[in-house]
Design a protein around this motif. Structure first.
Motif, PDB file in Angstrom:
ATOM      1  N   ILE A 198       0.936  -1.020  -0.190  1.00  0.00           N
ATOM      2  CA  ILE A 198       0.135   0.080  -0.066  1.00  0.00           C
ATOM      3  C   ILE A 198       0.693   1.164   0.373  1.00  0.00           C
ATOM      4  O   ILE A 198       1.982   0.830   0.851  1.00  0.00           O
ATOM      5  CB  ILE A 198      -1.038  -0.485   1.389  1.00  0.00           C
ATOM      6  N   ILE A 199       0.570   2.367  -0.941  1.00  0.00           N
ATOM      7  CA  ILE A 199       1.116   3.485  -1.287  1.00  0.00           C
ATOM      8  C   ILE A 199       0.831   4.317   0.175  1.00  0.00           C
ATOM      9  O   ILE A 199      -0.120   4.956   0.454  1.00  0.00           O
ATOM     10  CB  ILE A 199       1.149   4.213  -2.162  1.00  0.00           C
ATOM     11  N   GLU A 200       2.184   4.148   1.337  1.00  0.00           N
ATOM     12  CA  GLU A 200       1.111   5.120   2.189  1.00  0.00           C
ATOM     13  C   GLU A 200       1.643   7.302   2.142  1.00  0.00           C
ATOM     14  O   GLU A 200       0.941   7.981   2.850  1.00  0.00           O
ATOM     15  CB  GLU A 200       2.090   4.895   3.851  1.00  0.00           C
ATOM     16  N   HIS A 201       2.523   7.506   1.039  1.00  0.00           N
ATOM     17  CA  HIS A 201       3.282   8.672   1.198  1.00  0.00           C
ATOM     18  C   HIS A 201       4.101   8.939  -0.019  1.00  0.00           C
ATOM     19  O   HIS A 201       4.703   7.773  -0.432  1.00  0.00           O
ATOM     20  CB  HIS A 201       4.057   9.455   2.218  1.00  0.00           C
ATOM     21  N   LEU A 212       4.980  -2.746   2.532  1.00  0.00           N
ATOM     22  CA  LEU A 212       4.890  -4.102   2.502  1.00  0.00           C
ATOM     23  C   LEU A 212       3.759  -5.082   3.016  1.00  0.00           C
ATOM     24  O   LEU A 212       4.599  -4.920   4.567  1.00  0.00           O
ATOM     25  CB  LEU A 212       6.464  -4.867   2.425  1.00  0.00           C
ATOM     26  N   LEU A 213       2.729  -6.043   2.254  1.00  0.00           N
ATOM     27  CA  LEU A 213       2.398  -6.783   3.192  1.00  0.00           C
ATOM     28  C   LEU A 213       3.125  -8.405   2.875  1.00  0.00           C
ATOM     29  O   LEU A 213       2.803  -8.385   1.502  1.00  0.00           O
ATOM     30  CB  LEU A 213       1.081  -6.521   2.417  1.00  0.00           C
ATOM     31  N   THR A 252       1.483  11.807  -9.110  1.00  0.00           N
ATOM     32  CA  THR A 252       1.182   9.496  -8.601  1.00  0.00           C
ATOM     33  C   THR A 252       0.513  10.124  -7.589  1.00  0.00           C
ATOM     34  O   THR A 252       0.300   8.767  -7.457  1.00  0.00           O
ATOM     35  CB  THR A 252       2.776  10.307  -8.195  1.00  0.00           C
ATOM     36  N   GLU A 253       0.491  10.882  -6.536  1.00  0.00           N
ATOM     37  CA  GLU A 253      -0.301  10.772  -6.102  1.00  0.00           C
ATOM     38  C   GLU A 253      -1.971  10.630  -5.977  1.00  0.00           C
ATOM     39  O   GLU A 253      -2.906   9.193  -5.552  1.00  0.00           O
ATOM     40  CB  GLU A 253      -0.628  12.140  -4.766  1.00  0.00           C
ATOM     41  N   SER A 254      -2.550  10.942  -7.136  1.00  0.00           N
ATOM     42  CA  SER A 254      -3.915  10.630  -7.172  1.00  0.00           C
ATOM     43  C   SER A 254      -3.995   9.326  -8.261  1.00  0.00           C
ATOM     44  O   SER A 254      -5.201   8.856  -8.815  1.00  0.00           O
ATOM     45  CB  SER A 254      -4.222  11.451  -8.897  1.00  0.00           C
ATOM     46  N   ARG A 255      -2.582   8.768  -8.203  1.00  0.00           N
ATOM     47  CA  ARG A 255      -3.194   7.344  -9.016  1.00  0.00           C
ATOM     48  C   ARG A 255      -2.900   6.098  -8.160  1.00  0.00           C
ATOM     49  O   ARG A 255      -2.911   5.342  -7.982  1.00  0.00           O
ATOM     50  CB  ARG A 255      -1.941   7.568 -10.460  1.00  0.00           C
ATOM     51  N   LEU A 256      -1.682   6.579  -7.696  1.00  0.00           N
ATOM     52  CA  LEU A 256      -1.136   5.121  -6.339  1.00  0.00           C
ATOM     53  C   LEU A 256      -1.693   5.312  -4.727  1.00  0.00           C
ATOM     54  O   LEU A 256      -1.847   4.798  -4.634  1.00  0.00           O
ATOM     55  CB  LEU A 256       0.285   5.457  -6.574  1.00  0.00           C
ATOM     56  N   LEU A 257      -1.954   6.709  -4.268  1.00  0.00           N
ATOM     57  CA  LEU A 257      -1.619   6.962  -2.910  1.00  0.00           C
ATOM     58  C   LEU A 257      -2.778   6.072  -2.669  1.00  0.00           C
ATOM     59  O   LEU A 257      -3.692   6.082  -2.793  1.00  0.00           O
ATOM     60  CB  LEU A 257      -1.693   8.288  -2.517  1.00  0.00           C
ATOM     61  N   GLN A 258      -2.120   5.817  -1.640  1.00  0.00           N
ATOM     62  CA  GLN A 258      -2.891   4.518  -0.415  1.00  0.00           C
ATOM     63  C   GLN A 258      -3.755   3.923  -1.692  1.00  0.00           C
ATOM     64  O   GLN A 258      -5.136   3.268  -0.799  1.00  0.00           O
ATOM     65  CB  GLN A 258      -4.318   5.747   0.434  1.00  0.00           C
ATOM     66  N   ARG A 259      -3.645   3.098  -2.713  1.00  0.00           N
ATOM     67  CA  ARG A 259      -3.931   2.173  -3.519  1.00  0.00           C
ATOM     68  C   ARG A 259      -3.517   1.118  -3.024  1.00  0.00           C
ATOM     69  O   ARG A 259      -2.071   1.079  -2.879  1.00  0.00           O
ATOM     70  CB  ARG A 259      -3.426   2.595  -4.659  1.00  0.00           C
ATOM     71  N   ASP A 260      -3.703  -0.022  -3.566  1.00  0.00           N
ATOM     72  CA  ASP A 260      -3.407  -1.516  -3.808  1.00  0.00           C
ATOM     73  C   ASP A 260      -2.712  -1.759  -4.659  1.00  0.00           C
ATOM     74  O   ASP A 260      -2.793  -1.425  -5.907  1.00  0.00           O
ATOM     75  CB  ASP A 260      -4.336  -2.679  -3.818  1.00  0.00           C
ATOM     76  N   VAL A 261      -0.970  -2.041  -4.323  1.00  0.00           N
ATOM     77  CA  VAL A 261       0.065  -1.903  -6.000  1.00  0.00           C
ATOM     78  C   VAL A 261       0.614  -3.241  -5.755  1.00  0.00           C
ATOM     79  O   VAL A 261       0.746  -3.787  -4.548  1.00  0.00           O
ATOM     80  CB  VAL A 261       0.132  -1.152  -5.930  1.00  0.00           C
ATOM     81  N   GLN A 262       1.368  -3.914  -6.837  1.00  0.00           N
ATOM     82  CA  GLN A 262       2.207  -4.645  -6.377  1.00  0.00           C
ATOM     83  C   GLN A 262       3.686  -4.224  -6.831  1.00  0.00           C
ATOM     84  O   GLN A 262       3.564  -2.623  -7.940  1.00  0.00           O
ATOM     85  CB  GLN A 262       2.177  -5.654  -7.734  1.00  0.00           C
TER      86      GLN A 262
END
Length: 911
Positions: A198-201, A212-213, A252-262
């Motif tokens: 999860i992107i936290e910041h 990292l999960l 970057t924020e609008s696409r990734l912040l607090q999104r589930d990613v790999q």
């Protein structure tokens, strides 16, 4: 994070007007950050705290630089409450009312999912799911919203949801790891496998903080291969954004912040973790480049696992569209036409190891440098060693010769695709650097192979490193870096730890004494292999002899070529007409090609003179055929004289080039008074070895027979000691070779015709017989046994004073008779007069001294060929008297009388 109830606030309740926004971030189970719509830059944002409820506080790291503070862990169910809200709200549109605004500016209110209050009430949902508690101390009885929250909390308690479940919720507290003891080992242990996160910041467009999960490592990740504009921290603690830094961060924020990613963690140089973030909607690295928010960086591009060429293509797209950070970008080849940027050309010369001269379709010559590579070079002390010795970069710089040879063998005379990457401006000389003229730097490919990449991968060149903002580089720069990495890993060429190859090449150009010593060796060698290193003029070249590892100056024999301009002691010699054209002709045909040379002699300056052949073409003949040279009288004694004269005659008649001003001299009739000469009878001993079907014969001089026997014995002994490899010889018409005859022995021969490898027509030069053999029965003639050592021993002759019958049967009878009488026997031979193809002779039996030809006339097997020369009349009369005797006796052809009156042609004779 706790909310506050209305009575506890000192500020008046704000207007409950409905407002809308998009959820950018969820801080905790009861606080979110909402942003507006972007208009010409990052949008405004505000934090909204949910009224009347409280959710657990999230874990916090101890303040850096304050040793007394400690990390604060999660409160029970705090992370689950945050996650519940994150999954429900991030990126979604919500509407909200601000009920209270504190003196510190903190805002409390109600949040609804959707565009109006009919949507889901977020506070109620949290309470219902047991993720938040109601602040009952500030509830007013007449407020239905607050009453509803109390009712939902009671239901949640009875259902034992979330906070109200048994066990106190200690199992929901995360063990957050803020530091990693050995980041490199950690990254390597993941083997570049995608891990959930999860992107936290988002610190800036290309640096993020990720959770990292499932192990809850909180790490800072820098995107591999790119860099976005950043926020520079000033001395007073404030941050100054670089141009487009805020926009890149928002992107970057609008696409990734607090999104589930790999995330693929790719490398960890200097404790900096490099990675690639994969989102279901795409790769943020590529998107940043494509939209002009980032630029490629070489140092981390090498570890990028998703294909560096995609990043370069995305950056190229942004540059072409001149978006954002590239708004003022000017391409290195922007001022060039498309036809000048990309073209096909023929390689004429390789200059050292990073440049070549090419010929364009227009006929123009252009020097092209390979982009972004540096040829082998000498540095430091090595450079100053042997100052007295003449420095020759091609041979004295390690691996320069190998690099040049690689390019020469692969490219010379071939057509290549050239894509110009940039033009390097001319530079003046510096303290330690020479001056350079303007350079056209390009990517050159042949058959889909990038030549620079091939050179680098073999360790024969290195890749130039650039400043990050230097755009003048190869369009395939990443492939070059990867090729260099492979070469270093495999220890190739310049990166090898083995001993450096040394090329000891003797330059005997103009060294008369050395040339004299070397001349007999080259003469005996017959045809020698060479590489044309330089063309001084149409007929003057510098050759590298690989077998002998020396350089020689070579002059073409048999021709007179227009001279180029030269500096002489008396001043500049003016160039003769067509000298430049002749030089270009020779350059195009032989420059840096592999050729064969026959050295005949040398001049007083130590230059070798001879014949040069390339792919079956004699360069002297080619120059004469192109009307760029005239035949020199010294060619008369060569085997190529007839060809040269024939070629010259055609050009002279057409008045081409050097013959443009030729005027034929009028032929004056001259009456030649020749003294009457007498027939000379000078018989010498010969050994007849072969009789042909046309009544010609071959013989060897008895005087030189011993030399031939000795040569054959020595040659066969050498062949027995070192047998030739069967099938290794490639027969070519006109070549001298050795052939294995039916008796199993090897003899000297000449190739007359090649039908196929199985059918090669050869002529045995010492015996005169011919045979069709397989190429497996042929081998190269050892130089020590060539015709220079001992000329061909079989000489062709024909009978004087007699006519060869045209009728096949009559001729066969004569041939049979001659074979019986003189083949493989010693005779006496006298040359009577010259014929069209060979000398005509009388031949006598060795024992009786009887004339063989006269005997054929007496037997009535042939007719007399009446010669008009007075000095031959005595012999002619003797032959005619014998013919009359045979006719009277009606022998053989005369058996039906004198047939010559009306039908001599019919019988195969002419009168």
């Amino acid at each position: 994070m706790a909310s506050v109830s209305a009575p506890a606030q000192t500020a008046a309740a704000a207007s409950a007007a409905l407002q809308r926004g998009i959820v950018k971030m969820v801080l905790s189970g009861c606080a979110i950050i909402v942003r507006g719509q972007p208009r010409g830059g990052p949008p405004p944002e505000r934090q909204i705290n949910l009224s009347n409820i409280r959710a657990g506080a999230m874990a916090r790291r101890a303040a850096q630089g304050q040793p007394d503070t400690k990390d604060t862990p999660d409160e029970p169910w705090a992370f689950q409450a945050r996650e519940f809200l994150r999954k429900k709200l991030i990126g979604k549109e919500v509407c909200f009312t601000v009920e209270i605004k504190t003196a510190l500016g903190r805002e409390y209110g109600m949040v609804y999912l959707g565009k109006d209050t009919t949507g889901e009430n977020i506070a109620e949902t949290l309470v219902n799911e047991g993720f938040a508690t109601v602040r009952r101390e500030g509830i007013r009885g007449n407020n239905p919203d607050q009453a509803r929250l109390c009712e939902l909390e009671d239901q949640s308690k009875s259902s034992k949801k979330g906070l109200w479940s048994e066990g106190g919720g200690t199992h929901t507290v995360r063990d957050v790891k803020y530091t990693i003891e050995n980041p490199r080992n950690f990254v390597d242990s993941l083997h570049q496998k995608p891990i959930n996160a999860i992107i936290e910041h988002v610190r800036d467009g290309s640096v993020v903080r990720a959770l990292l999960l499932p192990d809850h490592y909180l790490v800072t990740v820098m995107l591999s291969g790119v860099k976005c504009p950043t926020f520079k921290r000033e001395a007073d603690g404030t941050e100054t954004p670089e141009s487009f830094a805020a926009e890149a961060k928002f992107f970057t924020e609008s696409r990734l912040l607090q999104r589930d990613v790999q995330i693929i963690l790719e490398s960890c140089p200097n404790q900096i973790i490099l990675g690639t973030i994969l989102h279901p909607n795409g790769n943020i690295t590529e998107l940043l480049l494509k939209e002009g928010f980032a630029r490629c960086v070489d140092w981390s591009m090498a570890v990028y696992t998703q294909g560096a060429e995609k990043l370069r293509a995305a950056e190229r797209s942004a540059k072409e569209r001149k978006v954002r950070i590239w708004k003022d970008y000017v391409a290195p080849t922007a001022n060039m036409d498309q036809k000048d940027r990309q073209f096909v050309a023929k390689v004429m010369q390789v200059v050292n190891a990073d440049a070549m001269v090419v010929k364009l379709n227009s006929g123009e010559y252009k020097t092209i440098h390979l982009s972004s590579i540096r040829p082998p070079r000498i540095e430091g002390e090595e450079k100053n060693k042997d100052k007295d010795k003449r420095f020759r970069p091609l041979y004295d710089i390690p691996y320069m010769f190998e690099a040049r040879e690689f390019l020469r063998k692969k490219l010379i005379g071939k057509k290549v695709n050239v894509t110009v990457d940039y033009i390097r401006a001319a530079t003046g000389p510096g303290e330690s650097t020479p001056a350079f003229s303007e350079r056209t730097c390009a990517t050159v490919t042949i058959g889909g192979i990038n030549i620079a990449e091939a050179l680098v991968s073999k360790g024969l060149a290195t890749v130039i490193r650039y400043r990050q903002d230097d755009d003048q580089r190869s369009s395939h720069y990443d492939e070059l870096l990867a090729a260099e990495a492979r070469a270093i890993k495999n220890g190739k060429g310049l990166h090898s730890k083995k001993e450096v190859p040394i090329h000891r090449v003797a330059d005997i150009s103009g060294e008369t004494q050395k040339a004299k010593q070397f001349l007999p060796f080259l003469q005996r060698a017959g045809r020698s292999e060479a590489v044309v290193e330089y063309v001084f003029s149409g007929s003057r070249l510098k050759l590298y002899m690989p077998k002998e590892t020396c350089l020689i100056t070579f002059l073409l024999a048999g021709i007179e070529c227009p001279r180029s301009s030269r500096n002489l002691p008396g001043g500049m010699q003016v160039a003769e007409p067509f000298s430049e054209e002749a030089m270009l002709f020779t350059k195009e045909l032989v420059m840096q090609r592999e050729v064969e040379v026959e050295v005949e002699s040398m001049d007083k300056a130590g230059n070798f003179i001879g014949w040069l052949h390339i792919e079956g073409v004699n360069l002297s003949v080619a120059l004469v055929e192109s009307a760029l040279s005239k035949v020199h009288f010294t060619a008369e004694r060569s085997a190529y004289y007839k060809t040269l004269v024939s070629a010259e005659e055609g050009c002279r008649q057409r008045k081409e080039k050097v013959w443009a001003n030729y005027e034929e001299k009028p032929v004056e009739e001259v009456v030649h008074l020749s003294e009457e000469k007498e027939r000379v009878a000078n018989y010498r001993a010969v050994y007849v070895t072969e009789i042909t079907d046309q009544l010609h014969f071959y013989s060897q001089d008895v005087e030189t027979g011993g030399q031939l026997e000795s040569l054959m014995e020595t040659m066969r002994a050498e062949i027995a000691a070192q047998p030739p490899v069967e099938g290794s010889y490639a027969a070519r018409r006109g070549d001298y070779c050795i052939a294995k005859f039916a008796d199993g022995e090897w003899y000297r021969a000449r190739v007359e015709k090649v039908e196929s490898p199985a059918k090669v027509h050869v002529f045995y030069i010492d015996y005169g017989n011919r045979e069709v053999v397989s190429s497996t029965r042929l081998a190269a003639i050892p130089p020590a046994f060539s015709t220079r050592t001992l000329p061909a021993q079989a000489t062709e002759y024909a009978f004087a004073y007699i006519q060869v019958p045209q009728d096949d049967d009559a001729r066969a009878d004569v041939v049979d008779c001659v074979v019986r009488d003189i083949q493989n026997s010693q005779c006496l031979l006298n040359v009577e007069y010259s014929g069209a193809t060979c000398p005509l002779v009388t031949i006598q039996f060795g024992d009786t001294k009887d004339d063989v030809g006269l005997g054929l006339v007496k037997e009535g097997l042939v007719m007399v060929d009446i010669r008009k020369e007075k000095y031959l009349q005595k012999m002619v009369t003797e032959y005619l008297n014998s013919q009359e005797s045979a006719k009277s006796a009606r022998l053989n052809i005369w058996r039906y009388g004198d047939f010559r009156a009306d039908d001599a042609d019919e019988f195969g004779y002419r009168r």
